[in-house]
Motif scaffolding. Sequence first.
Motif, mmCIF file in Angstrom:
data_model
loop_
_atom_site.group_PDB
_atom_site.id
_atom_site.type_symbol
_atom_site.label_atom_id
_atom_site.label_comp_id
_atom_site.label_asym_id
_atom_site.label_seq_id
_atom_site.Cartn_x
_atom_site.Cartn_y
_atom_site.Cartn_z
ATOM 1 N N SER A 102 42.672 46.792 46.011
ATOM 2 C CA SER A 102 44.082 47.042 45.689
ATOM 3 C C SER A 102 45.059 46.292 46.578
ATOM 4 N N ALA A 103 44.642 45.951 47.791
ATOM 5 C CA ALA A 103 45.536 45.244 48.718
ATOM 6 C C ALA A 103 45.436 43.730 48.578
ATOM 7 N N MET A 104 44.568 43.265 47.667
ATOM 8 C CA MET A 104 44.393 41.832 47.456
ATOM 9 C C MET A 104 44.997 41.416 46.128
ATOM 10 N N THR A 105 45.554 40.214 46.080
ATOM 11 C CA THR A 105 46.049 39.669 44.822
ATOM 12 C C THR A 105 44.870 39.325 43.912
ATOM 13 N N ALA A 106 45.182 38.991 42.685
ATOM 14 C CA ALA A 106 44.130 38.581 41.747
ATOM 15 C C ALA A 106 43.346 37.403 42.324
ATOM 16 N N LEU A 107 44.059 36.419 42.852
ATOM 17 C CA LEU A 107 43.406 35.245 43.435
ATOM 18 C C LEU A 107 42.513 35.643 44.604
ATOM 19 N N GLU A 126 40.228 26.722 44.758
ATOM 20 C CA GLU A 126 40.256 25.932 43.519
ATOM 21 C C GLU A 126 39.409 26.597 42.437
ATOM 22 N N ARG A 127 38.214 27.061 42.812
ATOM 23 C CA ARG A 127 37.329 27.702 41.840
ATOM 24 C C ARG A 127 37.921 29.019 41.357
ATOM 25 N N ALA A 128 38.528 29.792 42.258
ATOM 26 C CA ALA A 128 39.135 31.065 41.876
ATOM 27 C C ALA A 128 40.275 30.849 40.885
ATOM 28 N N LEU A 129 41.113 29.858 41.148
ATOM 29 C CA LEU A 129 42.219 29.549 40.229
ATOM 30 C C LEU A 129 41.681 29.083 38.877
ATOM 31 N N GLU A 130 40.620 28.309 38.909
ATOM 32 C CA GLU A 130 39.991 27.827 37.677
ATOM 33 C C GLU A 130 39.508 28.998 36.820
ATOM 34 N N CYS A 131 38.903 30.003 37.464
ATOM 35 C CA CYS A 131 38.377 31.156 36.728
ATOM 36 C C CYS A 131 39.494 32.049 36.199
ATOM 37 N N LEU A 132 40.554 32.215 36.980
ATOM 38 C CA LEU A 132 41.701 32.996 36.496
ATOM 39 C C LEU A 132 42.355 32.300 35.298
ATOM 40 N N ALA A 138 46.145 32.674 35.006
ATOM 41 C CA ALA A 138 46.563 31.779 36.090
ATOM 42 C C ALA A 138 47.957 32.146 36.603
ATOM 43 N N LYS A 139 48.843 32.562 35.710
ATOM 44 C CA LYS A 139 50.209 32.899 36.114
ATOM 45 C C LYS A 139 50.302 34.244 36.835
ATOM 46 N N ARG A 140 49.205 34.990 36.843
ATOM 47 C CA ARG A 140 49.208 36.300 37.500
ATOM 48 C C ARG A 140 48.414 36.268 38.809
ATOM 49 N N ALA A 141 48.083 35.075 39.270
ATOM 50 C CA ALA A 141 47.219 34.926 40.447
ATOM 51 C C ALA A 141 47.770 35.617 41.685
#
Length: 235
Positions: A102-107, A126-132, A138-141
């Motif tokens: 809960s304390a971490m962003t989606a990314l 880079e890989r995390a953004l690619e998967c989002l 991606a806009k909710r990272a």
Amino acid sequence: MEGYTPIIRTEALTRTFSSAAGEVHALQDVTLAIRPQCLNLLNGKSGSGKTTLINLLGSLDRPTSGKIFFEDKELSALPERERDKLRRTRIGFVFQSVALMSAMTALENVEFGLRVAGFPAAGRRERALECLDYVGLAKRAAHLPQEMSGGEQQRVAIARAIAHRPAVIFADEPTAQLDSNMGLQVIAVFKKLIEEQGATIVMTTHDPDLMQLADQVFTLEDGILRAVTGKGEAS
């Protein structure tokens, strides 16, 4: 898929738990084969044994008796260190509760999953953004889980589960807490993963509306495999 080689198969799988009232047979002599690059559903009412089965297939638990083969390796014969490595590298998990930090962003949640899997630090962001981006978020990272809808949170959980490129994704009731529209969005992501990345999905559900979307359905009742149905077959 005639002639396919199962990515996972079991032989007479049994899981028994002890309780104050005596032994509980959660699974009894379950023999099945999971099709690769397909949506495989474990169907049944609450208490049918489907969660116990998915935990065994995903190497989160050990059977009382019987065998499980993952990519032709017998799980019960592997030492705990190798089982742990298998879970971190070849398997992804998506849970009903999403289990995001809960304390971490989606990314950050997806990056955390990559760190646990031992993914090189230099390429995690880079890989995390690619998967989002792959799951349409991606806009909710930069958003925290509580700032997203239930469907969005579940898609972040899927992004985290696929980030290390697992062979199999296990999903335990991932649509149970979602409305029908959001649930279909989750299934659409799974279908996309199968078609574009060759993933294998093993998912538990008791939703009859999802049966027609599956490639193979295993129906459980009181810990017993009652039927296996799929496109072009029935038993």
